[in-house]
Enzyme design. Structure first.
Site, PDB file in Angstrom:
ATOM      1  N   LYS A   1       0.875  -1.162   0.000  1.00  0.00           N
ATOM      2  CA  LYS A   1       0.000   0.000   0.000  1.00  0.00           C
ATOM      3  C   LYS A   1       0.914   1.215   0.000  1.00  0.00           C
ATOM      4  CE  LYS A   1      -3.380   2.546   2.641  1.00  0.00           C
ATOM      5  NZ  LYS A   1      -3.252   3.156   3.947  1.00  0.00           N
ATOM      6  N   ALA A  48      -9.420   5.530   4.215  1.00  0.00           N
ATOM      7  CA  ALA A  48      -9.249   6.692   5.094  1.00  0.00           C
ATOM      8  C   ALA A  48     -10.512   7.522   5.233  1.00  0.00           C
ATOM      9  CB  ALA A  48      -8.115   7.606   4.632  1.00  0.00           C
ATOM     10  N   ASN A  80      -9.343   1.750   9.969  1.00  0.00           N
ATOM     11  CA  ASN A  80      -8.417   1.591  11.084  1.00  0.00           C
ATOM     12  C   ASN A  80      -8.929   2.317  12.323  1.00  0.00           C
ATOM     13  OD1 ASN A  80      -4.777   1.656  11.456  1.00  0.00           O
ATOM     14  ND2 ASN A  80      -6.332   1.232  12.942  1.00  0.00           N
TER      15      ASN A  80
END
Length: 257
Positions: free
Chosen positions: A96, A184, A206
């Site tokens: 990534k 994100a 995350n």
């Protein structure tokens, strides 16, 4: 089934591994979310308290595919060097790719991103670039050899969801055959469901899971939201309308004068 660089992936939920209360909570969250792919920030973990082989061995024991990332890199040289280290440590060509250009928003440096992607693709890496929704940048990344794109929904860790719906819809429409993973900025499961409803192929979460009061429960909630969004997309959502449309037809029905 989703295919990423010829690798079939059943789960449309991917999970980051940073900022969890403990490795045990991370493992439980990964199981609750049914994830098959997790990301690991090589530089962050090397510099932190969980540094080195102990944490990396723990990640391997989760039984998932590892997608190392170049988080924290601000230059092409840093990102390429970190990618080489990740391939050696984890034994995978997957990377990534992050090249950060602005510290407050952690917005990608798209110029450096394209340059680094071109270098890594030429060296046999399977590059997953963290990018914006910009169509020109997407074209350049695909031309460089990327076969997956990871546009942001909002700045990393902001929890703001899909900030630019028009741009993301346009990106999806322009590249119907390219796997697109929202990476994100998603804060709650409904954001993930919305991404899948719009036709995106997966989401990477995350902070929204790791920093929840109950990360394990939140991971399960995101997994169900992703499934619901995918099913809704397949079912064919109705088009929005400007005016009301009665659910019960009035034409041909009896009425009192």
């Amino acid at each position: 089934m989703l295919s990423l660089y010829e690798t079939p992936v059943r789960s449309r939920l991917m999970l980051g591994t940073a900022r969890y209360p403990s490795p045990a909570v991370l493992a439980a969250a990964a199981r609750a979310g049914g994830v098959e792919v997790v990301t690991v920030a090589l530089r962050r973990e090397s510099a932190g308290e969980r540094a080195g082989q102990a944490f990396w061995s723990f990640i391997r024991e989760l039984g998932v595919r590892v997608l190392p990332n170049t988080a924290g890199c601000h230059s092409v040289k840093e990102a390429v060097t970190t990618a080489h280290m990740a391939r050696e440590v984890f034994g995978t060509p997957w990377i990534k790719l992050e090249v950060i250009g602005e510290d407050d928003t952690l917005q990608p440096d798209v110029f450096g991103l394209v340059e680094a992607a071109r270098t890594l693709c030429a060296e046999g890496f399977a590059v997953f670039p963290y990018t914006t929704e910009d169509l020109v940048v997407a074209e350049r990344l695909l031309a460089a050899g990327c076969r997956v794109l990871m546009p942001w929904g909002a700045p990393i860790g902001s929890g703001r969801g899909l900030n630019n719906l028009f741009g993301l819809k346009t990106l999806r429409a322009h590249f119907p055959e390219v796997p697109l993973i929202i990476d994100a900025g998603l804060g709650v499961p409904s954001h993930a469901a919305q991404a899948l409803e719009l036709g995106f192929d997966a989401v990477l979460i995350n902070t929204a899971v790791a920093q929840a009061r109950d990360p394990v429960q939140m991971a399960g909630a995101f997994a169900r939201a992703v499934e619901a969004g995918l099913a809704a997309r397949a079912a064919g959502p109705m088009e929005p309308r400007d005016l009301a449309t009665p659910s019960t037809p009035v034409i041909g029905t009896a009425f009192r004068g």
